[in-house]
Design a protein around this motif. Structure first.
Motif, PDB file in Angstrom:
ATOM      1  N   MET A  28      -3.021 -12.462  17.763  1.00 31.14           N
ATOM      2  CA  MET A  28      -2.199 -11.726  16.817  1.00 31.14           C
ATOM      3  C   MET A  28      -3.055 -10.626  16.208  1.00 31.14           C
ATOM      4  O   MET A  28      -4.222 -10.838  15.912  1.00 31.14           O
ATOM      5  N   LEU A  29      -2.472  -9.485  16.024  1.00 29.67           N
ATOM      6  CA  LEU A  29      -3.147  -8.360  15.381  1.00 29.67           C
ATOM      7  C   LEU A  29      -2.554  -8.123  14.004  1.00 29.67           C
ATOM      8  O   LEU A  29      -1.345  -8.210  13.825  1.00 29.67           O
ATOM      9  N   VAL A  30      -3.390  -7.812  13.060  1.00 30.89           N
ATOM     10  CA  VAL A  30      -2.947  -7.370  11.747  1.00 30.89           C
ATOM     11  C   VAL A  30      -3.585  -6.008  11.543  1.00 30.89           C
ATOM     12  O   VAL A  30      -4.804  -5.866  11.630  1.00 30.89           O
ATOM     13  N   ILE A  31      -2.766  -5.006  11.310  1.00 26.17           N
ATOM     14  CA  ILE A  31      -3.269  -3.644  11.114  1.00 26.17           C
ATOM     15  C   ILE A  31      -2.869  -3.191   9.723  1.00 26.17           C
ATOM     16  O   ILE A  31      -1.684  -3.147   9.391  1.00 26.17           O
ATOM     17  N   GLU A  32      -3.852  -2.874   8.910  1.00 20.45           N
ATOM     18  CA  GLU A  32      -3.586  -2.374   7.564  1.00 20.45           C
ATOM     19  C   GLU A  32      -3.902  -0.886   7.553  1.00 20.45           C
ATOM     20  O   GLU A  32      -5.038  -0.485   7.801  1.00 20.45           O
ATOM     21  N   VAL A  33      -2.916  -0.068   7.294  1.00 16.40           N
ATOM     22  CA  VAL A  33      -3.131   1.375   7.200  1.00 16.40           C
ATOM     23  C   VAL A  33      -3.618   1.659   5.784  1.00 16.40           C
ATOM     24  O   VAL A  33      -2.933   1.361   4.815  1.00 16.40           O
ATOM     25  N   THR A  34      -4.807   2.217   5.677  1.00 18.19           N
ATOM     26  CA  THR A  34      -5.409   2.414   4.356  1.00 18.19           C
ATOM     27  C   THR A  34      -5.298   3.841   3.835  1.00 18.19           C
ATOM     28  O   THR A  34      -5.686   4.104   2.697  1.00 18.19           O
ATOM     29  N   ASN A  35      -4.781   4.744   4.639  1.00 18.74           N
ATOM     30  CA  ASN A  35      -4.664   6.138   4.184  1.00 18.74           C
ATOM     31  C   ASN A  35      -3.276   6.713   4.440  1.00 18.74           C
ATOM     32  O   ASN A  35      -3.125   7.886   4.772  1.00 18.74           O
ATOM     33  N   ALA A  36      -2.249   5.921   4.249  1.00 23.55           N
ATOM     34  CA  ALA A  36      -0.873   6.365   4.536  1.00 23.55           C
ATOM     35  C   ALA A  36      -0.484   7.593   3.729  1.00 23.55           C
ATOM     36  O   ALA A  36       0.123   8.525   4.251  1.00 23.55           O
ATOM     37  N   ARG A  37      -0.855   7.626   2.454  1.00 22.09           N
ATOM     38  CA  ARG A  37      -0.495   8.775   1.612  1.00 22.09           C
ATOM     39  C   ARG A  37      -1.121  10.067   2.140  1.00 22.09           C
ATOM     40  O   ARG A  37      -0.469  11.106   2.181  1.00 22.09           O
ATOM     41  N   GLU A  38      -2.378  10.004   2.558  1.00 25.72           N
ATOM     42  CA  GLU A  38      -3.050  11.193   3.064  1.00 25.72           C
ATOM     43  C   GLU A  38      -2.418  11.667   4.369  1.00 25.72           C
ATOM     44  O   GLU A  38      -2.262  12.878   4.584  1.00 25.72           O
ATOM     45  N   VAL A  39      -2.049  10.726   5.230  1.00 26.26           N
ATOM     46  CA  VAL A  39      -1.417  11.090   6.499  1.00 26.26           C
ATOM     47  C   VAL A  39      -0.090  11.796   6.244  1.00 26.26           C
ATOM     48  O   VAL A  39       0.186  12.857   6.812  1.00 26.26           O
ATOM     49  N   VAL A  40       0.726  11.232   5.366  1.00 31.08           N
ATOM     50  CA  VAL A  40       2.025  11.849   5.064  1.00 31.08           C
ATOM     51  C   VAL A  40       1.813  13.188   4.386  1.00 31.08           C
ATOM     52  O   VAL A  40       2.495  14.166   4.685  1.00 31.08           O
ATOM     53  N   ARG A  41       0.840  13.276   3.489  1.00 31.27           N
ATOM     54  CA  ARG A  41       0.550  14.528   2.798  1.00 31.27           C
ATOM     55  C   ARG A  41       0.185  15.629   3.797  1.00 31.27           C
ATOM     56  O   ARG A  41       0.625  16.766   3.679  1.00 31.27           O
ATOM     57  N   GLN A  42      -0.596  15.285   4.826  1.00 31.44           N
ATOM     58  CA  GLN A  42      -0.963  16.263   5.852  1.00 31.44           C
ATOM     59  C   GLN A  42       0.249  16.705   6.656  1.00 31.44           C
ATOM     60  O   GLN A  42       0.343  17.856   7.068  1.00 31.44           O
ATOM     61  N   ARG A  43       1.172  15.795   6.883  1.00 32.91           N
ATOM     62  CA  ARG A  43       2.344  16.102   7.711  1.00 32.91           C
ATOM     63  C   ARG A  43       3.402  16.910   6.978  1.00 32.91           C
ATOM     64  O   ARG A  43       4.059  17.745   7.569  1.00 32.91           O
ATOM     65  N   ILE A  44       3.584  16.656   5.682  1.00 33.31           N
ATOM     66  CA  ILE A  44       4.690  17.308   4.977  1.00 33.31           C
ATOM     67  C   ILE A  44       4.235  18.422   4.042  1.00 33.31           C
ATOM     68  O   ILE A  44       5.060  19.109   3.453  1.00 33.31           O
ATOM     69  N   GLY A  45       2.932  18.599   3.877  1.00 32.36           N
ATOM     70  CA  GLY A  45       2.429  19.712   3.086  1.00 32.36           C
ATOM     71  C   GLY A  45       2.350  19.423   1.601  1.00 32.36           C
ATOM     72  O   GLY A  45       2.665  18.345   1.129  1.00 32.36           O
ATOM     73  N   ARG A  46       1.913  20.457   0.864  1.00 29.25           N
ATOM     74  CA  ARG A  46       1.683  20.331  -0.571  1.00 29.25           C
ATOM     75  C   ARG A  46       2.945  20.031  -1.366  1.00 29.25           C
ATOM     76  O   ARG A  46       2.961  19.160  -2.226  1.00 29.25           O
ATOM     77  N   LEU A  47       3.994  20.774  -1.091  1.00 31.91           N
ATOM     78  CA  LEU A  47       5.241  20.592  -1.834  1.00 31.91           C
ATOM     79  C   LEU A  47       5.785  19.187  -1.630  1.00 31.91           C
ATOM     80  O   LEU A  47       6.163  18.508  -2.579  1.00 31.91           O
ATOM     81  N   GLY A  48       5.794  18.743  -0.393  1.00 30.91           N
ATOM     82  CA  GLY A  48       6.308  17.409  -0.096  1.00 30.91           C
ATOM     83  C   GLY A  48       5.455  16.298  -0.651  1.00 30.91           C
ATOM     84  O   GLY A  48       5.949  15.204  -0.917  1.00 30.91           O
ATOM     85  N   SER A  49       4.162  16.569  -0.867  1.00 31.94           N
ATOM     86  CA  SER A  49       3.279  15.511  -1.361  1.00 31.94           C
ATOM     87  C   SER A  49       3.667  15.053  -2.759  1.00 31.94           C
ATOM     88  O   SER A  49       3.348  13.954  -3.166  1.00 31.94           O
ATOM     89  N   ARG A  50       4.384  15.892  -3.477  1.00 34.84           N
ATOM     90  CA  ARG A  50       4.862  15.495  -4.808  1.00 34.84           C
ATOM     91  C   ARG A  50       5.946  14.437  -4.730  1.00 34.84           C
ATOM     92  O   ARG A  50       6.214  13.725  -5.688  1.00 34.84           O
ATOM     93  N   LEU A  51       6.585  14.345  -3.575  1.00 32.49           N
ATOM     94  CA  LEU A  51       7.670  13.384  -3.407  1.00 32.49           C
ATOM     95  C   LEU A  51       7.186  12.000  -2.989  1.00 32.49           C
ATOM     96  O   LEU A  51       7.940  11.040  -3.031  1.00 32.49           O
ATOM     97  N   ILE A  52       5.913  11.900  -2.600  1.00 34.03           N
ATOM     98  CA  ILE A  52       5.389  10.615  -2.150  1.00 34.03           C
ATOM     99  C   ILE A  52       5.456   9.624  -3.304  1.00 34.03           C
ATOM    100  O   ILE A  52       4.976   9.871  -4.394  1.00 34.03           O
ATOM    101  N   GLY A  53       6.069   8.509  -3.045  1.00 33.45           N
ATOM    102  CA  GLY A  53       6.231   7.480  -4.069  1.00 33.45           C
ATOM    103  C   GLY A  53       7.546   7.597  -4.816  1.00 33.45           C
ATOM    104  O   GLY A  53       7.994   6.639  -5.425  1.00 33.45           O
ATOM    105  N   LYS A  54       8.165   8.772  -4.787  1.00 36.14           N
ATOM    106  CA  LYS A  54       9.443   8.958  -5.469  1.00 36.14           C
ATOM    107  C   LYS A  54      10.586   8.899  -4.462  1.00 36.14           C
ATOM    108  O   LYS A  54      11.524   8.145  -4.616  1.00 36.14           O
TER     109      LYS A  54
END
Length: 89
Positions: free
Chosen positions: A1-27
């Motif tokens: 069995m594998l367990v994978i914990e992503v430790t930088n999800a916010r940074e990955v999404v921030r890179q993909r959606i840009g500065r404006l979208g990064s304000r929406l992370i968590g909301k």
């Protein structure tokens, strides 16, 4: 069995959606869910290519504690405490 914990999800999404979208992370955007969804798609494709059959789960809650423990929170629907000292003769 594998367990994978992503430790930088916010940074990955921030890179993909840009500065404006990064304000929406968590909301509006759940960074972990977005990254997990993308990883599952990639894993599914790789598994098919290798002929691997598997079940892939994305679950919310479990956390790694150090290197040797997996903490799995349990949602309690109802709780009752039974004490023998509460019984009256």
């Amino acid at each position: 069995m594998l367990v994978i914990e992503v430790t930088n999800a916010r940074e990955v999404v921030r890179q993909r959606i840009g500065r404006l979208g990064s304000r929406l992370i968590g909301k509006v955007v759940d960074a972990e869910a977005q990254v997990e969804r993308a990883l599952i798609q990639e894993l599914e494709s790789a598994f098919r290519d290798f002929g691997i059959e598997a079940r892939i789960y994305s679950v919310d809650g479990p956390q790694m504690v150090g290197r040797s423990h997996l903490e799995v929170p349990v949602q309690v629907r109802e709780e009752r405490v039974v004490r023998l000292s509460d019984i009256k003769p």
